[in-house]
Design a protein around this motif. Structure first.
Motif, PDB file in Angstrom:
ATOM      1  N   CYS A  35       0.725  -1.209  -0.094  1.00 41.20           N
ATOM      2  CA  CYS A  35      -0.019  -0.076  -0.016  1.00 41.20           C
ATOM      3  C   CYS A  35       0.761   1.304  -0.019  1.00 41.20           C
ATOM      4  N   ILE A  78      -1.509  -5.687  -4.548  1.00 40.16           N
ATOM      5  CA  ILE A  78      -2.769  -5.430  -3.913  1.00 40.16           C
ATOM      6  C   ILE A  78      -3.932  -6.318  -3.990  1.00 40.16           C
ATOM      7  N   LEU A  88      -5.178  -9.081  -1.617  1.00 42.53           N
ATOM      8  CA  LEU A  88      -6.214  -8.461  -0.830  1.00 42.53           C
ATOM      9  C   LEU A  88      -6.774  -9.191   0.382  1.00 42.53           C
ATOM     10  N   LEU A 127      -3.937  -0.098   4.327  1.00 46.74           N
ATOM     11  CA  LEU A 127      -4.880  -0.369   3.557  1.00 46.74           C
ATOM     12  C   LEU A 127      -5.887   0.875   3.390  1.00 46.74           C
TER      13      LEU A 127
END
Length: 574
Positions: A123, A145, A149, A162
């Motif tokens: 991030c 990402i 995730l 995040l």
């Protein structure tokens, strides 16, 4: 220059001071340097040290915008062509490189981000890439990402990073069509938290909410979202939520109501293995097979074990029609027998749910079905007491009902069907249990409403399979065929052509088309005058007219039917 280079080997801080003609001061730290070398490496210093500038005569220059760490790294790069980087110093180094216009250092920083993106810094890397317009680093970090995730959302991972993700990357995340192992509800919750993390982000609420797939959210979540007040919703977003609520209120119509808001975030299509038997027992489990990775996964369980059934797909919903299923002889006994059914079940991979839709007008087994313009046609087959039927019925998804259609030219079962340019083609089969297999081929155009006889196959077939690939129709082996020949039909010229025989004889197999290849899965073969199961999967390359063995089935299936579905990435592989 040799003296300078020798001094650099000891350390730039002890470069022969008397050869330096300027000192750069940042945060109270002084860095001796050479104007000529700075001017050669930096557009900023080249402009600063023009003859007419005051700085060209100055011995000390104070730089207030950049940090000491950043300046030190850039000076090291100017003098040695080496750039020492870490995630800790990356932002300072980029700020110095951009401010001082040392452009050769920026691609190195971008490559560093690409090479070192990890769970704990992805991030941050995306934010740095966004801030300094590092396109390659931006693409790499956002891809990382998206693929990870599900890990970032786990409880043992710090959620703050995040929530600090930049707006552009957050939007890229929500527009992605392939997010592994994350359901839409988790994406919605992340979006709500991200918007509330900084109130100024509420200006981006509409752009983000336009990319939530509301059709993938449960009904209670939709209602809760509509009534919440923490994040204001525009009228257009509320309309999308209401549309999704209405979508849930009409479950049987869902296959024809598909749009991007109800499409799974998955690019992978799985081959579904449905029904049939294994080792003499009817199969309850529906398995998924990835032909590219050869991975298997358990998908769901059938509502009823079934064989001699049909399957089809509309709008990424799986329909299982008719066939033979186990049933009690009467309420007073536990004895089970196989009975022919007219029941139709539909499976939704979005919510892993089965529902029962309208049953067919007649019970059917050993029949065929096709989908034409979102209408399911069930044709012929066998009903109870071995009676062969010629009836055809059509299922209207919009109305959830079956109606009669134009009957087949004769009673038949064990025939095959396929669709080519919205025209149904059927072939082979038998008109009665003891009659020989047929070579007949018929076509049906729904707009004309009539069955037309076409050129005969060169081989009589029963219990076989058909497949359409591009502009050709192929027929494959059936039951009790003495040879392993296959045929190709040209609908334009109404002509059949014999092709390369199969090297893997079989019947009662599953069939599915993947790109230009027809896959035959499992089934049975004759060995020493006995029917034996075969577990291999073979592929027929329609372009090159050749066969190859792909891999083996997880179990010795036969009598199965196959379909292709996109699945949510939740179930574990086998």
């Amino acid at each position: 220059w040799l003296v300078i280079q020798r001094g650099l080997q000891i350390g730039r801080s002890i470069i022969l001071i008397y050869l330096c003609d300027v000192s750069l001061v940042v945060d109270g730290q002084e860095f001796p340097a050479h104007k000529s070398l700075l001017a050669c490496s930096s557009d900023y210093f080249r402009a600063m040290f023009k003859e007419y500038t005051k700085e060209s005569k100055a011995a000390v220059i104070h730089l207030k915008v950049i940090s000491a760490t950043g300046l030190e790294n850039i000076l090291d790069f100017i003098y040695t062509s080496w750039l020492s980087l870490s995630m800790y110093s990356l932002e300072d180094t980029l700020e110095a490189a951009c401010y001082l216009q040392v452009m050769d250092a920026i691609p190195l920083c971008s490559q560093f981000v690409v090479n070192n993106c990890a769970l704990e810094n992805c991030c941050f890397a995306a934010n740095i890439a966004s801030k300094f317009y590092l396109l390659d680093a931006m693409v790499a970090s956002e891809k990382y990402i998206i693929n990870n995730l599900w890990r970032l959302l786990q409880e043992d991972v710090d959620e703050v990073e995040l929530l600090e993700l930049n707006t552009k990357s957050m939007l890229t995340l929500l527009t992605s069509d392939d997010i592994p192992k994350v359901d839409e509800k988790k994406l919605l919750n992340l979006t709500l938290k991200w918007l509330q993390y900084d109130k100024i982000r509420l200006l981006n609420a509409k752009a983000l909410f336009e990319n939530i797939r509301y059709g993938l959210l449960p009904l209670d979540t939709l209602r809760e979202l509509y009534t919440q007040s923490k994040v204001p919703l525009t009228a257009s977003i509320k309309n999308l939520i209401i549309k999704a609520i209405n979508y849930h209120s009409c479950p049987t119509k869902q296959p024809i109501l598909q749009d991007k808001f109800s499409t799974l975030r998955s690019q992978k299509a799985w081959i579904m293995l449905i029904g049939g038997d294994a080792n003499g027992e009817l199969v309850e489990n529906v398995l998924g097979f990835d032909v590219y990775s050869h991975k298997w996964r358990m998908v769901t369980n059938l509502q009823k074990k079934v064989r001699l059934h049909c399957t089809c797909v509309i709008g990424n919903f799986l329909y299982v029609l008719g066939g033979e299923s186990p049933e009690r002889l009467n309420d007073d006994t536990t004895e089970i027998s196989l009975g022919i059914t007219k029941v139709v079940y539909r499976y939704d991979p979005r919510f892993d749910q089965w529902i029962q839709v309208a049953s067919m007008l007649e019970k059917r087994a050993q029949f065929s079905c096709c989908v034409v313009n979102n209408f399911i046609f069930a044709m012929g087959g066998r009903k109870e007491d071995q009676a062969i039927i010629s009836s055809v019925e059509m299922y209207d998804v919009n109305r959830n009902c079956w109606t009669k259609s134009k009957e087949l030219p004769c009673k038949m079962h064990g025939h095959a069907s396929t669709l080519h340019k919205n025209i149904i083609y059927i072939s082979g089969g038998k008109s009665a249990v003891q009659v020989n297999s047929s070579k007949d081929v018929y076509s049906f155009n729904r707009m004309e409403g009539q069955w037309k006889k076409q050129a005969l196959m060169t081989i009589a077939r029963f219990g076989h399979q058909m497949a359409t690939v591009n502009d050709a129709i192929f027929t494959f082996l059936g039951i009790y065929e003495p040879f392993s020949d296959i045929e190709r039909y040209d609908p334009v010229h109404n002509q059949w052509t014999r092709l390369r025989p199969m090297t893997f004889d079989r019947f009662c197999y599953g069939l599915v088309v993947v790109e230009q290849t027809v896959l035959l899965l499992g089934g049975k073969k004759w060995q020493d005058a006995q029917e034996v199961h075969t577990q291999n999967i073979v592929g027929y390359d329609t372009e090159n007219d050749c066969w190859e063995e792909i891999c083996s089935l997880a179990f010795p299936f036969s009598g199965l039917h196959c379909a292709i579905l996109q699945l949510s990435d939740k179930s574990a592989s086998m």
